[in-house]
Design an enzyme around this catalytic site. Structure first.
Site, PDB file in Angstrom:
ATOM      1  N   LYS A 108       0.888  -1.174   0.000  1.00 13.28           N
ATOM      2  CA  LYS A 108       0.000   0.000   0.000  1.00 13.28           C
ATOM      3  C   LYS A 108       0.926   1.224   0.000  1.00 13.28           C
ATOM      4  O   LYS A 108       1.493   1.585   1.009  1.00 13.28           O
ATOM      5  CB  LYS A 108      -0.859  -0.030   1.267  1.00 13.28           C
ATOM      6  CG  LYS A 108      -2.175   0.701   1.195  1.00 13.28           C
ATOM      7  CD  LYS A 108      -2.097   2.179   0.935  1.00 13.28           C
ATOM      8  CE  LYS A 108      -1.728   2.979   2.158  1.00 13.28           C
ATOM      9  NZ  LYS A 108      -1.515   4.433   1.827  1.00 13.28           N
TER      10      LYS A 108
ATOM     11  N   GLU B  95       9.917   1.347  10.802  1.00 12.71           N
ATOM     12  CA  GLU B  95      10.969   2.331  10.532  1.00 12.71           C
ATOM     13  C   GLU B  95      10.297   3.689  10.619  1.00 12.71           C
ATOM     14  O   GLU B  95       9.465   4.018   9.776  1.00 12.71           O
ATOM     15  CB  GLU B  95      11.483   2.040   9.099  1.00 12.71           C
ATOM     16  CG  GLU B  95      12.788   2.652   8.755  1.00 12.71           C
ATOM     17  CD  GLU B  95      13.820   2.429   9.811  1.00 12.71           C
ATOM     18  OE1 GLU B  95      14.147   1.278  10.093  1.00 12.71           O
ATOM     19  OE2 GLU B  95      14.275   3.436  10.372  1.00 12.71           O
TER      20      GLU B  95
ATOM     21  N   CYS C 204      14.095  10.830   6.154  1.00 10.88           N
ATOM     22  CA  CYS C 204      14.058  10.408   7.570  1.00 10.88           C
ATOM     23  C   CYS C 204      15.407  10.682   8.218  1.00 10.88           C
ATOM     24  O   CYS C 204      15.499  10.829   9.429  1.00 10.88           O
ATOM     25  CB  CYS C 204      13.649   8.962   7.749  1.00 10.88           C
ATOM     26  SG  CYS C 204      13.623   7.992   6.284  1.00 10.88           S
TER      27      CYS C 204
ATOM     28  N   GLU D 180      10.205  16.147  15.335  1.00  6.94           N
ATOM     29  CA  GLU D 180      10.519  15.990  13.912  1.00  6.94           C
ATOM     30  C   GLU D 180       9.693  16.979  13.092  1.00  6.94           C
ATOM     31  O   GLU D 180       8.467  16.964  13.154  1.00  6.94           O
ATOM     32  CB  GLU D 180      10.216  14.559  13.462  1.00  6.94           C
ATOM     33  CG  GLU D 180      10.718  14.279  12.059  1.00  6.94           C
ATOM     34  CD  GLU D 180      10.507  12.827  11.633  1.00  6.94           C
ATOM     35  OE1 GLU D 180       9.412  12.284  11.859  1.00  6.94           O
ATOM     36  OE2 GLU D 180      11.452  12.250  11.055  1.00  6.94           O
TER      37      GLU D 180
HETATM   38  P1  ADP Z   1       4.217  10.103   6.248  1.00  5.87           P
HETATM   39  O1  ADP Z   1       3.358  11.296   6.442  1.00  5.87           O
HETATM   40  O2  ADP Z   1       5.644  10.327   6.581  1.00  5.87           O
HETATM   41  O3  ADP Z   1       3.989   9.386   4.957  1.00  5.87           O
HETATM   42  P2  ADP Z   1       2.466   8.384   7.710  1.00  5.87           P
HETATM   43  O4  ADP Z   1       2.832   7.587   8.905  1.00  5.87           O
HETATM   44  O5  ADP Z   1       1.334   9.329   7.813  1.00  5.87           O
HETATM   45  O6  ADP Z   1       3.820   9.103   7.377  1.00  5.87           O
HETATM   46  O7  ADP Z   1       2.191   7.451   6.470  1.00  5.87           O
HETATM   47  C1  ADP Z   1       3.003   6.365   6.107  1.00  5.87           C
HETATM   48  C2  ADP Z   1       2.155   5.307   5.441  1.00  5.87           C
HETATM   49  O8  ADP Z   1       1.230   4.796   6.395  1.00  5.87           O
HETATM   50  C3  ADP Z   1       1.323   5.821   4.275  1.00  5.87           C
HETATM   51  O9  ADP Z   1       1.272   4.827   3.261  1.00  5.87           O
HETATM   52  C4  ADP Z   1      -0.044   6.009   4.904  1.00  5.87           C
HETATM   53  O10 ADP Z   1      -1.100   5.927   3.982  1.00  5.87           O
HETATM   54  C5  ADP Z   1      -0.086   4.845   5.863  1.00  5.87           C
HETATM   55  N1  ADP Z   1      -1.046   4.997   6.974  1.00  5.87           N
HETATM   56  C6  ADP Z   1      -1.528   6.141   7.515  1.00  5.87           C
HETATM   57  N2  ADP Z   1      -2.396   5.864   8.497  1.00  5.87           N
HETATM   58  C7  ADP Z   1      -2.474   4.520   8.612  1.00  5.87           C
HETATM   59  C8  ADP Z   1      -3.191   3.604   9.460  1.00  5.87           C
HETATM   60  N3  ADP Z   1      -4.022   4.025  10.398  1.00  5.87           N
HETATM   61  N4  ADP Z   1      -2.992   2.276   9.276  1.00  5.87           N
HETATM   62  C9  ADP Z   1      -2.135   1.818   8.337  1.00  5.87           C
HETATM   63  N5  ADP Z   1      -1.444   2.628   7.501  1.00  5.87           N
HETATM   64  C10 ADP Z   1      -1.605   3.955   7.627  1.00  5.87           C
END
Ligand code: ADP
Length: 502
Positions: A183, A258, A292, A394
């Site tokens: 995803k 990570e 990161c 961050e």
């Molecule tokens: P960033 O903003 O650095 O991308 P996020 O942690 O918001 O960090 O997102 C990282 C990934 O996690 C993206 O693919 C996002 O769609 C996904 N993501 C966000 N919320 C959830 C959740 N509740 N469960 C699983 N995946 C999620």
């Protein structure tokens, strides 16, 4: 420069499930727009629901029974072919990446190159995947340990390294004999599609890789919670990583995380300041500070603090903001409106709440064409104290904080005084100090006389404390994430032998 929006045809992308490109069941899509110029629509990508995730996981489960039996060197041959395709299409994929993510073309090419490096490195492991033998404690008994695939892996990736990070996960998962459902981040699905298309073209069989794009809270959450997923590999924020880990705990999934960083460059009074300056500029403002491993804190010895601060502010003012496809651009946009708000929020916190001195930057850049994108002026804060919020949290944007220190011990204390532990660097010409810092910094990555960024794929990548949960990507160490150990005993004595008893 990018073409005006009107001349670009928006493509509607599909999920990739069981070797077929399929529309999402809901028929809903998310627009992927260029962060340097939001008038440009890069494509429309499925807003998948849990139904799509179920279909992808089912395909991956089905494919696992055959893929795990393909000899690892044969699996690796397919990956080598994928690597060749990535090399051929490197420029095209890098352009796509700049359009969807904003990083300057040279850095986008580096991102694709990292995927190529990872693909080749891991394909090479297909002919190793070493286990080990050891002596059994009983006579006429043989003992060995072999790596086994885990099953279906759910991969959840962020937008800042849109091809490199998916490759860090997909390639080792596949070479170990697992199948995957990925995803990608909402903002950058195209680079994952490009990577997966290369794998498809290389001959990865249907169902072995599946892509389901969509919102994190919907498609991502469904993947993290799916009972048939045996392992979740996540890169992203610490906040979401915790949610993913909690989901994983509910049905005994292996979970590799990570997450965030608050990386630091330490500059001693004996350092080559010109070199340190280049390192800070690259570490803090490369990829608009959205790596990161970005250098968001610079701890400077008080004897050279004034001089270095002046040198830095002078150079930062010269950095050119713009579209990453323009080769005069030094710093591209940040990823989206939410990021602009978050970063400018921290600038305000630095200025008002924390009381630090802002030397340059601090605003949204909106001159000319920049007004169509998410641009933030490269920002430098001086007189920052270690416990200020801008020195602790961050920010993930082009903002750097300068903190003074008295000596190396003080610098290390400041550097370690955050909740994260990804990357740190030290500029000094004194080898003793370099080794002292190497020993005492609690980070997963440490550099001497180089910036905080620059990881190579054949070394482990990851961090301590709130950055991760003890796993490493990259290196052969990543194979420990994507395989399980099976201990095998062969008793050829022809009689019952009892360990610990006979
Ligand atoms: P960033 O903003 O650095 O991308 P996020 O942690 O918001 O960090 O997102 C990282 C990934 O996690 C993206 O693919 C996002 O769609 C996904 N993501 C966000 N919320 C959830 C959740 N509740 N469960 C699983 N995946 C999620």
């Amino acid at each position: 420069m990018a073409k005006p929006a009107s001349r670009i045809k928006a493509v509607e992308f599909r999920n990739y499930i069981n070797g077929k490109w399929a529309a999402p069941r809901s028929n809903d899509y998310i627009e992927n727009r260029n962060p340097a110029d939001t008038r440009e629509l890069v494509g429309r990508f499925p807003a998948s629901s849990s139904d799509d995730v179920d279909a992808a996981v089912e395909a991956a489960s089905e494919a696992f029974s055959t893929w795990r039996r393909v000899p690892a060197p044969r699996r690796a041959e397919i990956l080598f072919r994928a690597g060749e395709i990535l090399i051929k299409r490197k420029n095209e994929f890098a352009r796509d990446m700049t359009r969807e993510m904003g990083k300057v073309f040279k850095e986008a090419s580096g991102d694709v190159q990292e995927a190529i490096d990872m693909t080749y490195f891991i394909a090479g492991e297909g002919r190793r995947l070493h286990g080990f033998t050891t002596k059994a404690e009983l006579p006429n008994k043989f003992a060995m340990c072999v790596r086994e695939p885990i099953g279906v892996c759910g991969l959840i990736t962020p937008w800042n390294f849109p091809m490199a990070i998916p490759s860090w996960k997909i390639m080792p998962a596949l070479v170990c004999g697992n199948t995957v459902v990925i995803k990608p981040a909402e903002d950058t699905p195209l680079s994952t599609y490009n990577l997966v298309s290369a794998c498809e073209q290389a001959g990865v069989p249907p169902g072995v890789i599946n892509v389901v794009s969509g919102e994190g809270e919907e498609a991502g959450a469904a993947l993290a919670a799916h009972p048939s997923i045996r392992l979740v590999s996540f890169t992203g924020s610490t906040q979401v990583g915790r949610i993913v880990a909690q989901q994983a705990a509910l049905n005994e999934k292996i979970c590799s995380l990570e997450m965030g960083g608050k990386n630091v460059v330490m500059i001693m009074e004996d350092a080559d300041l010109d070199l340190a300056l280049e390192g800070v500029l690259w570490g803090a403002f490369g990829t608009s500070g959205q790596r990161c491993t970005a250098a968001s804190r610079v701890v400077v010895h008080k004897k050279i603090a004034k001089r270095f601060t002046g040198m830095l502010a002078e150079r930062v003012k010269l950095l050119k903001l713009g579209n990453g496809l323009n080769d005069k651009t030094d710093v591209g946009p940040v990823i989206n409106e939410e990021a602009v708000e978050k970063i400018l929020g921290y600038v305000e916190i630095g200025r008002r709440e924390d009381g630090a001195t802002m030397l340059c930057g601090g605003s949204r850049a909106e001159k000319g064409d920049l007004k169509h994108g998410y641009f933030i002026e490269p920002t430098v804060f001086a007189d920052v104290k270690p416990k200020m919020r801008i020195a602790q949290e961050e920010i993930f944007g082009p903002v750097v904080s300068l903190i003074e220190c008295r000596n190396l011990d003080h610098a290390i204390e400041i550097a370690n005084g955050v909740r994260y532990g990804l990357s740190a660097s030290l500029y000094t010409c004194d080898v003793n100090r370099a080794f002292q810092a190497m020993e005492n910094m609690f980070t997963g990555i440490f550099y001497v006389n180089a910036s905080t960024t620059g990881a190579e794929v054949h070394l482990p990548f990851g961090g301590t404390k709130a950055t991760g949960n003890g796993h490493r990507e990259g290196g052969t160490q990543v194979l420990d994430v994507f395989s399980e150990w099976k201990s095998v005993y062969v008793d050829y004595s022809g009689k019952l032998q009892r360990a610990q008893i006979d």
